[in-house]
Design an enzyme around this catalytic site. Sequence first.
Site, PDB file in Angstrom:
ATOM      1  N   ASP A   1       0.969   5.166  -0.632  1.00 37.21           N
ATOM      2  CA  ASP A   1       0.643   5.920  -1.849  1.00 37.21           C
ATOM      3  C   ASP A   1       1.440   5.374  -3.029  1.00 37.21           C
ATOM      4  OD1 ASP A   1      -0.904   7.535  -0.244  1.00 37.21           O
ATOM      5  OD2 ASP A   1       0.659   9.069  -0.034  1.00 37.21           O
ATOM      6  N   LYS A   2       0.960   5.706  -4.215  1.00 39.33           N
ATOM      7  CA  LYS A   2       1.592   5.188  -5.439  1.00 39.33           C
ATOM      8  C   LYS A   2       3.095   5.498  -5.496  1.00 39.33           C
ATOM      9  CE  LYS A   2       1.004   5.387 -10.452  1.00 39.33           C
ATOM     10  NZ  LYS A   2       0.378   6.110 -11.556  1.00 39.33           N
TER      11      LYS A   2
END
Length: 248
Positions: free
Chosen positions: A105-106
């Site tokens: 994920d970011k």
Amino acid sequence: MSAWRLDRYLSLSGERTRSQAVRAVRMGQVCVNGEPAKDPARKVTQDDRVTLQGREVPLSAWQYYMFHKPAGVLTAARDRRAPTVMDLVPPALLHRRVLPVGRLDKDVTGLLLLTNDGALAHALLDPNRGVWKRYRAQVSGRLTQEDAQAFARGIALEDFTARPAELGIVEANDAQSVALVRVCEGRFHQVKRMFQACGHEVLALHRAAFGPLELDETLPPGGFRPLTPQELEALRRAAANDRAKGEG
Ligand code: URA
């Protein structure tokens, strides 16, 4: 010993497409053992020294890199709003068409593998191979042995039941806890959702290991380095284990 046509050698190395390689040879940009090559179809072996515009071209069709993913970077090809892992990949690797193995994920940091070896990437992501991924998670609230047992049983999420995972509590207090988590799947937001199902919000998540591969502590966030032959061998062994217990 294997031999390749010169144009194929150049395309396998990722330096040029096959037709670009033919043009480069015809333009006199390619030398074999110091002599300008004239024929794109001539054969070369790994013992030959091939140069393109004066620069050595090692034959390594498959490329394997470790990347220390920083926070704030998407694991995606391109995005108009946020930087992506591929924006950070050096052009030489883009030429070789390396891609991330799975996603982080970011906001998640840590070890991301990059390769153009699609078969190995596929095997490493196959939950049936049992390749463990280890994360360090900082979560809200106090983690307890009940949470560890829930992880070990396998947590039912909205769309699937996560396979049994390991939760090792490192620190726990009423406000926040820290744990090491090992999972052998990589579904969307999986670790965050497993904690959420137990009533804990993930505040920070860092992947420290992918199978037998540990994130190199000397690699700064945003840094890349090729895998060592030993690391690659260990990774291949892990990927070859069907329903194995995994390592790391
Ligand atoms: N689990 C998550 O929730 N996010 C990741 O990026 C990786 C594992």
